[in-house]
Design a protein around this motif. Sequence first.
Motif, PDB file in Angstrom:
ATOM      1  N   UNK A   1      59.629   7.389 120.381  1.00 25.70           N
ATOM      2  CA  UNK A   1      58.816   6.766 121.221  1.00 25.70           C
ATOM      3  C   UNK A   1      59.024   5.905 122.185  1.00 25.70           C
ATOM      4  N   UNK A   2      57.859   5.221 122.937  1.00 21.33           N
ATOM      5  CA  UNK A   2      58.525   4.867 123.578  1.00 21.33           C
ATOM      6  C   UNK A   2      58.853   2.824 123.537  1.00 21.33           C
ATOM      7  N   UNK A   3      59.307   2.337 124.476  1.00 17.84           N
ATOM      8  CA  UNK A   3      59.376   1.293 124.076  1.00 17.84           C
ATOM      9  C   UNK A   3      58.017   0.306 123.880  1.00 17.84           C
ATOM     10  N   UNK A   4      57.354   0.175 124.805  1.00 17.14           N
ATOM     11  CA  UNK A   4      55.803  -0.429 124.147  1.00 17.14           C
ATOM     12  C   UNK A   4      55.855   0.131 122.469  1.00 17.14           C
TER      13      UNK A   4
ATOM     14  N   UNK B   1      55.244  -1.966 116.703  1.00 21.16           N
ATOM     15  CA  UNK B   1      55.578  -1.539 115.188  1.00 21.16           C
ATOM     16  C   UNK B   1      56.166  -2.888 115.442  1.00 21.16           C
ATOM     17  N   UNK B   2      57.007  -3.031 116.274  1.00 15.21           N
ATOM     18  CA  UNK B   2      57.973  -4.649 115.610  1.00 15.21           C
ATOM     19  C   UNK B   2      57.469  -5.489 115.393  1.00 15.21           C
ATOM     20  N   UNK B   3      56.080  -6.078 116.117  1.00 17.53           N
ATOM     21  CA  UNK B   3      55.649  -6.878 116.320  1.00 17.53           C
ATOM     22  C   UNK B   3      54.239  -6.853 115.176  1.00 17.53           C
ATOM     23  N   UNK B   4      54.243  -5.741 114.615  1.00 16.29           N
ATOM     24  CA  UNK B   4      53.395  -5.590 113.380  1.00 16.29           C
ATOM     25  C   UNK B   4      53.929  -5.195 112.168  1.00 16.29           C
ATOM     26  N   UNK B   5      55.254  -5.067 112.305  1.00 11.32           N
ATOM     27  CA  UNK B   5      55.929  -4.989 110.916  1.00 11.32           C
ATOM     28  C   UNK B   5      56.335  -6.847 110.691  1.00 11.32           C
ATOM     29  N   UNK B   6      56.653  -7.564 111.332  1.00  9.90           N
ATOM     30  CA  UNK B   6      56.637  -8.723 111.603  1.00  9.90           C
ATOM     31  C   UNK B   6      55.224 -10.034 111.514  1.00  9.90           C
ATOM     32  N   UNK B   7      53.925  -9.705 111.950  1.00  8.73           N
ATOM     33  CA  UNK B   7      53.183  -9.709 111.069  1.00  8.73           C
ATOM     34  C   UNK B   7      53.014  -9.675 109.876  1.00  8.73           C
ATOM     35  N   UNK B   8      53.500  -8.415 109.287  1.00  7.31           N
ATOM     36  CA  UNK B   8      53.221  -7.965 107.508  1.00  7.31           C
ATOM     37  C   UNK B   8      54.446  -8.548 106.895  1.00  7.31           C
ATOM     38  N   UNK B   9      55.151  -8.636 107.224  1.00  4.46           N
ATOM     39  CA  UNK B   9      56.652  -9.218 107.009  1.00  4.46           C
ATOM     40  C   UNK B   9      56.139 -11.079 106.179  1.00  4.46           C
ATOM     41  N   UNK B  10      55.731 -11.496 107.558  1.00  3.70           N
ATOM     42  CA  UNK B  10      55.296 -13.096 107.093  1.00  3.70           C
ATOM     43  C   UNK B  10      54.295 -13.167 106.218  1.00  3.70           C
ATOM     44  N   UNK B  11      54.008 -11.847 106.300  1.00  2.16           N
ATOM     45  CA  UNK B  11      52.477 -11.794 104.728  1.00  2.16           C
ATOM     46  C   UNK B  11      52.828 -12.157 103.996  1.00  2.16           C
ATOM     47  N   UNK B  12      53.830 -10.820 103.385  1.00  7.27           N
ATOM     48  CA  UNK B  12      54.278 -10.729 102.758  1.00  7.27           C
ATOM     49  C   UNK B  12      55.196 -12.261 101.895  1.00  7.27           C
ATOM     50  N   UNK B  13      55.554 -12.943 102.985  1.00  5.33           N
ATOM     51  CA  UNK B  13      56.841 -13.571 101.937  1.00  5.33           C
ATOM     52  C   UNK B  13      55.429 -14.745 101.540  1.00  5.33           C
ATOM     53  N   UNK B  14      54.737 -14.647 102.499  1.00 10.14           N
ATOM     54  CA  UNK B  14      53.574 -16.144 102.246  1.00 10.14           C
ATOM     55  C   UNK B  14      53.045 -16.096 101.072  1.00 10.14           C
ATOM     56  N   UNK B  15      53.034 -14.537 100.322  1.00 12.75           N
ATOM     57  CA  UNK B  15      52.563 -14.045  99.303  1.00 12.75           C
ATOM     58  C   UNK B  15      53.561 -14.626  98.285  1.00 12.75           C
TER      59      UNK B  15
END
Length: 97
Positions: free
Chosen positions: A2-5, A10-24
């Motif tokens: 994978x490239x840096x971009x 992927x990191x940004x997507x996972x961070x959003x998913x983690x924040x949503x899961x935490x709130x839930x």
Amino acid sequence: MSTYKELTAQIETLQKQAAHARQSEIADAIADIKEKMKDYGITLADLGLAGGVKKASKAKEPVAAKYRDSESGSTWSGRGKPPRWIAGKDRDLYIIK
């Protein structure tokens, strides 16, 4: 590989998913706690939270002067570090009667 971009995306997507899961999960935990408190008749005071807000502490009243320097008229309550005019001297000589 994978490239840096791609990895940062992927990191940004996972961070959003983690924040949503935490709130839930937080919402579920709060609902569970409220239900158990209702079932068992537990109050915030029982948990030591007394309304969840700390009470404002009372303003401390100033302490009356206990000692006075006759030369300068300065006073001292007897609390804290003694002023120079009384430090190391017999305090009985300076007591306010």
